[in-house]
Motif scaffolding. Structure first.
Motif, PDB file in Angstrom:
ATOM      1  N   GLY A  48       1.077 -13.347  -3.140  1.00  0.00           N
ATOM      2  CA  GLY A  48       0.221 -12.651  -2.203  1.00  0.00           C
ATOM      3  C   GLY A  48       0.646 -12.759  -0.754  1.00  0.00           C
ATOM      4  N   GLN A  49       1.573 -13.670  -0.437  1.00  0.00           N
ATOM      5  CA  GLN A  49       2.065 -13.801   0.931  1.00  0.00           C
ATOM      6  C   GLN A  49       3.307 -12.961   1.187  1.00  0.00           C
ATOM      7  OE1 GLN A  49       0.048 -15.463   2.837  1.00  0.00           O
ATOM      8  NE2 GLN A  49      -1.151 -16.148   1.078  1.00  0.00           N
ATOM      9  N   SER A  50       3.827 -12.320   0.157  1.00  0.00           N
ATOM     10  CA  SER A  50       5.036 -11.507   0.276  1.00  0.00           C
ATOM     11  C   SER A  50       4.664 -10.048   0.497  1.00  0.00           C
ATOM     12  CB  SER A  50       5.888 -11.638  -0.991  1.00  0.00           C
ATOM     13  OG  SER A  50       6.896 -10.653  -1.035  1.00  0.00           O
ATOM     14  N   LEU A  51       5.160  -9.465   1.595  1.00  0.00           N
ATOM     15  CA  LEU A  51       4.875  -8.057   1.857  1.00  0.00           C
ATOM     16  C   LEU A  51       5.510  -7.155   0.810  1.00  0.00           C
ATOM     17  CD1 LEU A  51       5.250  -7.846   5.745  1.00  0.00           C
ATOM     18  CD2 LEU A  51       3.163  -8.027   4.382  1.00  0.00           C
ATOM     19  N   ILE A  52       6.675  -7.565   0.294  1.00  0.00           N
ATOM     20  CA  ILE A  52       7.333  -6.770  -0.746  1.00  0.00           C
ATOM     21  C   ILE A  52       6.490  -6.758  -2.011  1.00  0.00           C
ATOM     22  CG2 ILE A  52       9.351  -6.618  -2.246  1.00  0.00           C
ATOM     23  CD1 ILE A  52      11.019  -7.721   0.030  1.00  0.00           C
ATOM     24  N   ALA A  53       5.985  -7.931  -2.404  1.00  0.00           N
ATOM     25  CA  ALA A  53       5.144  -8.009  -3.600  1.00  0.00           C
ATOM     26  C   ALA A  53       3.857  -7.221  -3.408  1.00  0.00           C
ATOM     27  CB  ALA A  53       4.828  -9.464  -3.922  1.00  0.00           C
ATOM     28  N   LEU A  54       3.275  -7.295  -2.218  1.00  0.00           N
ATOM     29  CA  LEU A  54       2.060  -6.533  -1.943  1.00  0.00           C
ATOM     30  C   LEU A  54       2.327  -5.034  -2.009  1.00  0.00           C
ATOM     31  CD1 LEU A  54       0.503  -8.590   0.993  1.00  0.00           C
ATOM     32  CD2 LEU A  54      -0.422  -8.344  -1.320  1.00  0.00           C
ATOM     33  N   ILE A 105       4.710  -3.487  -3.768  1.00  0.00           N
ATOM     34  CA  ILE A 105       4.894  -3.119  -5.176  1.00  0.00           C
ATOM     35  C   ILE A 105       3.542  -3.079  -5.884  1.00  0.00           C
ATOM     36  CG2 ILE A 105       5.896  -3.844  -7.375  1.00  0.00           C
ATOM     37  CD1 ILE A 105       8.212  -5.058  -5.781  1.00  0.00           C
ATOM     38  N   GLY A 106       2.713  -4.071  -5.599  1.00  0.00           N
ATOM     39  CA  GLY A 106       1.389  -4.110  -6.212  1.00  0.00           C
ATOM     40  C   GLY A 106       0.525  -2.933  -5.808  1.00  0.00           C
TER      41      GLY A 106
END
Length: 425
Positions: free
Chosen positions: A304-310, A312-313
């Motif tokens: 949740g702290q990763s902008l890339i993961a956010l 993609i989510g």
């Protein structure tokens, strides 16, 4: 979209016009959200007072869903669309020149109540679809709906920043909505999509809404799936700004306003879920949409702290939510054609009620547990949807079906015998 998707006699270009009109009109619900701080400063009032503009807009939209959308079952659609566009345009223009928050909120109430045109277009476009293409046309128009909701906030923020005033956003929205008056009514059918043998009075139409839940199993299923999925969607988006402003991310408001752009690819991909619904049936597309949304929340929780993961989510969540909406409405509209608008009224009301619950629960959980609480609440709503879908699938497998009916078809997948009997009633 090729003409094969619509019945013979439907005007060429109708589906793109409907998709564009849906995008423009639905944006009128959301574009004020990034302008609230500027509105508060303009009127020298508190953010909570300025927030009444957004609140009254949501109230107006809910009132329009219940009070106006059912009219599409019996009204002349060309005339109805003209009136709705004209009232919305006037409401936006009044908002642009409103001298106080109170009058701006009143204008928001009126134009939001009349901007329910997308929910009139949805059952109308299904009535224009050729056999086996209901999901396909819903996918095209539903993509316009999602794009308008996603991009309106960004566009309003950029217009306000470029012009130096929040009023410019209202002017631009009024011009865009007013321009539809020159185009959309010409593509709407002059008569109701499926004229009833006996025309019902307006009070009887409204009184029939609660009974539809009891009469149509497919509506109950779609309402439950749509409400819980949108609760998870709203839980995420209502809390994301708070999460992004906190350490260690610490983004500013301008960047947060652009974050919705990350969801555009997922929303565009969801367009093809309409064709999958036609091919596989609504139930399987619902399963796919819930899997995408669950994967999104897993990413939100694990990274949740990763902008890339956010980012993609966001795409997975946008894809899942839009795909589920297309599948749910295809199921609902497969019922009785003469009451499609009323069926859609009940369904959309359930979806927005779920969204309100999701936002409220997420707010409480964020205050108590931070971002982990938001992720947990979203996962909880989605797991409820999974349970509902699993129970319905199990019921369908164990129920007796006619030999000619497929096990999972878009047209008739929720207890065909009982649904048909309810429709005849």
């Amino acid at each position: 979209m090729t003409s094969a998707a619509t019945r013979p006699g439907v005007r060429r270009g109708t589906i793109p016009v409907f998709a564009t009109a849906t995008a423009v009109t639905v944006s009128n619900i959301y574009f004020t959200q990034p302008l609230l701080d500027a509105i508060a400063r303009s009127f020298h009032t508190s953010p909570s007072t300025a927030g009444l503009v957004a609140t009254t807009g949501q109230i107006g939209y809910a009132l329009g869903i219940v009070a106006i959308v059912p009219l599409a079952d019996g009204a002349r659609l060309r005339r109805l669309s003209t009136v709705l566009l004209a009232v919305t345009t006037v409401g936006l223009a009044a908002g642009a020149f409103a001298p106080s928050v109170a009058l701006l909120s009143l204008a928001a109430l009126v134009r939001s109540a009349s901007t329910v045109l997308p929910q009139v277009i949805m059952p109308t476009v299904v009535s224009m679809a050729s056999t086996g293409n209901a999901g396909r046309v819903l996918g095209a128009v539903g993509t316009g709906l999602t794009m308008g909701a996603l991009l309106s906030r960004t566009a309003a923020g950029l217009i306000a920043e470029a012009t130096g005033t929040w009023r410019a956003g209202f002017v631009a929205a009024a011009l865009a909505t007013g321009s539809l008056l020159l185009v959309l009514p010409r593509y709407m059918p002059a008569d109701p999509p499926a004229p009833a043998v006996r025309r019902e009075s307006y009070p009887r139409m409204l009184a029939s809404l609660p009974l539809l839940i009891l009469q149509h199993p497919s509506l109950r299923l779609s309402a439950a799936l749509g409400g819980t999925a949108f609760a998870a969607f709203s839980a995420f988006w209502s809390s994301l700004a708070f999460h992004l402003t906190q350490a260690p991310i610490g983004l500013g408001p301008a960047v947060i306003g652009l974050f919705g752009l990350f969801s555009v690819p997922g929303a565009l991909a969801a367009r093809y879920s309409g064709r999958l619904t036609d091919r596989w049936g609504s139930r399987k597309v619902n399963a796919l949409s819930l899997a995408a949304a669950l994967l999104a929340f897993a990413l939100f929780g694990l990274a949740g702290q990763s902008l890339i993961a956010l980012a993609i989510g966001c795409n997975l969540l946008g894809y899942g939510t839009t795909s589920g909406q297309i599948a749910n409405q295809a199921r609902v509209f497969a019922a009785q054609p003469a009451i499609r608008a009323r069926l859609n009224t009940v369904y959309i009301f359930a979806v927005f009620a779920g969204g309100a619950v999701g936002s409220a629960v997420a707010g409480v959980f964020f205050s108590a547990f931070g971002w982990t609480g938001v992720v947990g609440s979203g996962m909880g709503f989605l797991l409820i949807a999974v349970l509902v879908l699993a129970l319905d699938t199990s019921r369908a497998r164990h129920s007796a079906r006619p030999a000619s009916a497929p096990a999972d078809s878009c047209v008739d997948q929720d207890a065909p015998g009982r649904e048909s009997a309810a429709a005849r009633r």
